[in-house]
Design an enzyme around this catalytic site. Structure first.
Site, mmCIF file in Angstrom:
data_model
loop_
_atom_site.group_PDB
_atom_site.id
_atom_site.type_symbol
_atom_site.label_atom_id
_atom_site.label_comp_id
_atom_site.label_asym_id
_atom_site.label_seq_id
_atom_site.Cartn_x
_atom_site.Cartn_y
_atom_site.Cartn_z
ATOM 1 N N LYS A 273 0.869 -1.210 0.026
ATOM 2 C CA LYS A 273 -0.037 0.048 0.097
ATOM 3 C C LYS A 273 0.973 1.150 -0.043
ATOM 4 O O LYS A 273 0.466 2.125 -0.704
ATOM 5 C CB LYS A 273 -0.948 0.071 1.233
ATOM 6 N N GLN B 243 -5.181 -1.574 9.587
ATOM 7 C CA GLN B 243 -4.933 -2.979 9.110
ATOM 8 C C GLN B 243 -5.652 -3.988 9.717
ATOM 9 O O GLN B 243 -5.054 -4.221 10.942
ATOM 10 C CB GLN B 243 -3.636 -3.297 8.285
ATOM 11 N N ASP C 6 -11.597 2.465 3.860
ATOM 12 C CA ASP C 6 -12.043 1.047 3.733
ATOM 13 C C ASP C 6 -13.491 0.949 3.449
ATOM 14 O O ASP C 6 -14.080 -0.328 3.181
ATOM 15 C CB ASP C 6 -11.490 0.124 5.079
#
Ligand code: L34
Length: 253
Positions: free
Chosen positions: A22, A66, A89
């Site tokens: 990422k 995460q 997200d």
């Protein structure tokens, strides 16, 4: 200007690889990013404090924690703490609800990546039998909504589903998101079906493999995604897209 904050708690090796990918994508796109690698012992309060700081930081348009987080931290409490306008997200209940009603800014990255693969391959979802194996909040459930919004006929299968093979054999579009290596075999797939493998499993020999047994599946499928090099990189591409979107949304706030 888009800015992404990525938080990783603990030392899970797979998560470390994904987070590194990422960061690299941000560099390639010219997106400003901050990485917070916190030790395993980080308390929930400390993590919530960091999220609060980032929620109020104008150079940060998107925040990503995460998953999974260590067991002593409650995942739901963490997700709920992220400002929905910075929730790249799309895991926050506000964004989940917006997806349900079809009026959304952020699409969760993995299901969005699957839709992009379908679109770019020139596949029309309308009227197709879409079967999703797996019902997670991160993939299965939002995937179902996205396919439904494009007029697919959607079935969600899971560990209690009876006659799974009968269901998967009926699929024109089959999305495998169970997290079990080689779970979907060629004989469970309809001739010519579109097979999308969301699974990323690490075998004991360190090799990566998907939820679909590629060797038998590719003989029957009309189109199929590999692992690695399939949905994973698309997930990251969609994160970049959401981060740019977040910058636009937060600018006007
Ligand atoms: N908060 N947690 C949050 N957001 C996410 O969107 C994720 N996900 C999943 C796990 N936890 C998360 C990811 O980022 C899965 N995921 C993810 C991201 C990238 C890749 C795989 C999963 C990826 O880069 N896959 C490469 C191979 C990587 C390797 O070598 O291990 C591929 O080619 O599939």
């Amino acid at each position: 200007m888009p800015g992404l904050a990525v938080i990783i708690v603990g030392e899970d090796p797979a998560s470390q690889v994904y987070v590194r990918n990422k960061e690299r994508a941000c560099e390639e796109c010219g997106i400003y990013s901050e990485k917070y690698a916190l030790p395993e012992e980080t308390t929930q309060e400390e993590l919530l404090e960091l999220i609060d700081t980032l929620n109020n930081k104008s150079s940060i348009s998107g925040i990503l924690v995460q998953l999974p987080v260590p067991k002593h931290i409650d995942e739901k409490t963490i997700i709920d703490a992220i400002n929905p306008n910075k929730d790249v997200d799309a895991f926050h209940p506000v964004n989940v609800g917006k997806i349900m009603v079809g009026n959304y800014d952020f699409v969760p990255c993995t299901p969005a990546g699957v839709m992009e693969l379908i679109k770019e391959s020139g596949i029309d979802v309308s009227g197709k039998e879409c079967v999703i194996v797996g019902r997670s909040n991160i993939v299965g459930k939002p995937q179902a909504m996205l396919l439904l919004h494009q007029n697919g006929t959607v079935t969600i299968c899971h560990s209690k589903t009876k006659d799974l093979k009968e269901k998967t054999k009926n699929a024109d579009i089959l999305v495998a998101a169970v997290g079990i290596p080689n779970f979907i075999k060629g004989d469970m797939i309809k001739e010519g079906a579109v097979v999308i493998d969301v699974g990323i499993n690490r075998l004991e020999n360190k090799k990566l493999c998907g939820d679909v047994e590629f060797e038998t599946a590719e003989k029957v499928a009309g189109a199929i995604t590999p692992v690695p090099g399939g949905v994973g990189p698309m997930t990251i591409a969609m994160l970049m897209k959401n981060t740019v979107k977040a910058a636009i949304i937060n600018k006007s706030k």
